[in-house]
Design an enzyme around this catalytic site. Structure first.
Site, PDB file in Angstrom:
ATOM      1  N   ARG A 205     -14.086  -7.525   3.114  1.00  0.00           N
ATOM      2  CA  ARG A 205     -12.408  -7.389   2.672  1.00  0.00           C
ATOM      3  C   ARG A 205     -11.889  -8.602   3.622  1.00  0.00           C
ATOM      4  NH1 ARG A 205     -10.030  -2.410   2.322  1.00  0.00           N
ATOM      5  NH2 ARG A 205      -8.895  -3.305   1.284  1.00  0.00           N
TER       6      ARG A 205
ATOM      7  N   ARG B  63       0.456  -1.413   0.020  1.00  0.00           N
ATOM      8  CA  ARG B  63       0.279   0.022   0.091  1.00  0.00           C
ATOM      9  C   ARG B  63       0.770   1.061   0.137  1.00  0.00           C
ATOM     10  NH1 ARG B  63      -5.247   2.158   3.273  1.00  0.00           N
ATOM     11  NH2 ARG B  63      -5.846   0.465   2.092  1.00  0.00           N
TER      12      ARG B  63
ATOM     13  N   GLN C  80     -10.966  -3.645  -2.541  1.00  0.00           N
ATOM     14  CA  GLN C  80     -11.747  -3.269  -2.218  1.00  0.00           C
ATOM     15  C   GLN C  80     -13.197  -3.482  -2.606  1.00  0.00           C
ATOM     16  OE1 GLN C  80     -12.073  -0.521   0.496  1.00  0.00           O
ATOM     17  NE2 GLN C  80     -14.430  -1.613   0.213  1.00  0.00           N
TER      18      GLN C  80
ATOM     19  N   CYS D 195     -15.853   3.080   1.252  1.00  0.00           N
ATOM     20  CA  CYS D 195     -15.192   1.946   1.621  1.00  0.00           C
ATOM     21  C   CYS D 195     -15.200   2.027   2.984  1.00  0.00           C
ATOM     22  CB  CYS D 195     -14.264   2.246   1.225  1.00  0.00           C
ATOM     23  SG  CYS D 195     -13.582   4.022   1.338  1.00  0.00           S
TER      24      CYS D 195
ATOM     25  N   ASP E 181     -17.108   7.837  -0.582  1.00  0.00           N
ATOM     26  CA  ASP E 181     -15.638   8.324  -0.086  1.00  0.00           C
ATOM     27  C   ASP E 181     -15.642   9.238   0.559  1.00  0.00           C
ATOM     28  OD1 ASP E 181     -13.098   7.110   1.349  1.00  0.00           O
ATOM     29  OD2 ASP E 181     -11.844   6.822  -0.906  1.00  0.00           O
TER      30      ASP E 181
ATOM     31  N   HIS F  36      -7.856   0.483  -6.355  1.00  0.00           N
ATOM     32  CA  HIS F  36      -7.945  -0.244  -4.409  1.00  0.00           C
ATOM     33  C   HIS F  36      -8.827  -1.090  -5.278  1.00  0.00           C
ATOM     34  CE1 HIS F  36      -8.396  -0.636  -0.842  1.00  0.00           C
ATOM     35  NE2 HIS F  36      -8.691   0.646  -0.714  1.00  0.00           N
TER      36      HIS F  36
HETATM   37  N1  NVA Z   1      -9.783   7.466  -0.716  1.00  0.00           N
HETATM   38  C1  NVA Z   1      -9.322   6.617   0.477  1.00  0.00           C
HETATM   39  C2  NVA Z   1      -9.485   5.691   0.456  1.00  0.00           C
HETATM   40  C3  NVA Z   1      -9.729   5.320   1.890  1.00  0.00           C
HETATM   41  C4  NVA Z   1      -9.330   3.046   1.913  1.00  0.00           C
HETATM   42  C5  NVA Z   1      -7.507   7.182   0.824  1.00  0.00           C
HETATM   43  O1  NVA Z   1      -7.272   7.076  -0.225  1.00  0.00           O
HETATM   44  O2  NVA Z   1      -7.784   7.431   1.385  1.00  0.00           O
HETATM   45  N1   CP Z   2     -10.762   0.930   3.122  1.00  0.00           N
HETATM   46  C1   CP Z   2     -10.240   0.734   3.271  1.00  0.00           C
HETATM   47  O1   CP Z   2      -9.229   0.328   2.900  1.00  0.00           O
HETATM   48  O2   CP Z   2      -9.535   0.912   4.590  1.00  0.00           O
HETATM   49  P1   CP Z   2      -8.269   1.067   5.442  1.00  0.00           P
HETATM   50  O3   CP Z   2      -7.365   2.671   4.896  1.00  0.00           O
HETATM   51  O4   CP Z   2      -8.625   0.280   7.066  1.00  0.00           O
HETATM   52  O5   CP Z   2      -7.482  -0.242   5.327  1.00  0.00           O
END
Ligand code: NVA
Ligand code: CP
Length: 331
Positions: A318, A106, A136, A272, A230, A133
């Site tokens: 998930r 990540r 997800q 998410c 989101d 993602h």
């Molecule tokens: N769009 C958000 C998703 C988090 C799971 C981010 O990248 O922070």
């Molecule tokens: N939805 C998601 O990716 O959650 P986290 O950032 O907690 O992994």
């Protein structure tokens, strides 16, 4: 069909049948776990988890899934390892490939995970980049399948909010790949980039997906069985972004009027997570105070807490879907 040895970097690398088989496997693994019949198929296998950005769901999903299947995980974070600052992605990939059966990453740059996958001899999984993602999406599609009135027909969903973030891009392209009716409802400045839209159009031409990009809620929301949103400011974006984002997105906040606009009493709300729906987090409190949004930012607390909300099913899924990716690529 076999997915053994495959990377999982972005939705468009897979065919609709391959994605469908991962969803079927996830549903099977979920049922097996709930009935106590899960067979460990990854005994002794080793997974490395690299988190350049923070995570709750993605990290615990990989950890629990791997342990349920009899495997092991090692978590590497940049602060306590050489990853990123003292060692290149290419060298990290070659070191980890000598000890691990797979690597999850990540981070910010999608180019980094592509380089990691190029230099690694083992499957690489995208746990979120600025652009995509994909794990997800498996959870979102499993959840929609579980709640859709007609799970075998095309899914009909709208995404409201920042549509050029990872989740907006992925919901557009995954829907195009899976033949869905996808509505991106956002101000044009926050629509997915041209290359992402072109990819979605190309896939939709093959699958029959219906794609709508609109800034008009009355065009995008009616008939949507699922309403997604989101956060308005994603990880890695500066805090100063909030003022401009709130000004653009306030009309796209998901509240009970938006849910009613679907025209479907059974319409479901999806996110998410994490979500700023109340003042239970530091950012939620600060944004509520600074921008006068006491009842939630991207979603009202009443919608988040309503029976229409399936966000915790989505969070649970998930784990089952990530387990499917691990089993399909490693077992
Ligand atoms: N769009 C958000 C998703 C988090 C799971 C981010 O990248 O922070
Ligand atoms: N939805 C998601 O990716 O959650 P986290 O950032 O907690 O992994």
């Amino acid at each position: 069909m076999t997915l053994v040895g495959r990377d999982f970097l972005r939705e468009a690398d897979f065919t609709p049948d391959e994605m469908g088989s991962l969803l079927d496997l996830a549903a099977q693994l979920k049922a097996d776990r709930k009935s106590g019949r899960e067979e460990p198929r990854l005994r002794g296998r080793q997974l490395a988890l690299i988190f350049e950005k923070t995570s709750t769901r993605t990290r615990v999903s990989f950890e629990v899934a791997m342990r349920d299947q009899g495997g092991h995980v090692t978590v590497l974070d940049p602060a306590s390892s050489q990853v990123g600052h003292k060692e290149s992605v290419a060298d990290t990939a070659r070191v980890l490939s000598r000890m691990f059966d797979a690597i999850e990453f990540r981070g910010s740059s999608h180019a980094d995970i592509e380089e990691l996958a190029r230099f690694a001899d083992v499957p690489v999984y995208n746990g979120l980049t600025d652009q995509w993602h994909p794990t997800q999406m498996l959870a979102d599609f499993l959840t929609m399948r579980e709640h859709a009135a007609d799970p075998s027909g095309p899914l009909r969903y709208a995404y409201l909010g920042d549509a050029r973030n990872n989740v907006g891009n992925s919901l557009l392209v995954m829907g195009a790949l899976m033949g869905s009716d996808v509505r991106i409802v956002a101000p044009p400045d926050l629509w997915p980039a041209h290359d992402v839209r072109a990819l979605a159009d190309l896939l939709a031409a093959q699958t029959g997906a219906r794609i709508t990009l609109t800034d008009d809620l009355r065009e995008g929301v009616p008939g949507a069985e699922f309403v997604h949103t989101d956060v308005w400011v994603s990880m890695g974006e500066p805090a100063e972004t909030w003022a401009e984002r709130v000004a653009l997105l306030r009309p796209y906040r998901v509240d009970s009027a938006v849910m009613a606009m679907t025209g479907l009493p059974g319409a479901k709300f999806m996110h998410c997570l994490p979500a700023y729906h109340d003042q239970g987090s530091a950012v939620g409190r600060a944004v509520a105070r600074d921008f006068g949004l006491p009842d939630g930012v991207e979603v009202s607390d009443s919608v988040f807490e309503s029976p229409a909300s399936v966000v915790f099913d989505q969070a649970e899924n998930r784990m089952h879907t990530i387990k499917a990716v691990l089993v399909a690529t490693l077992a």
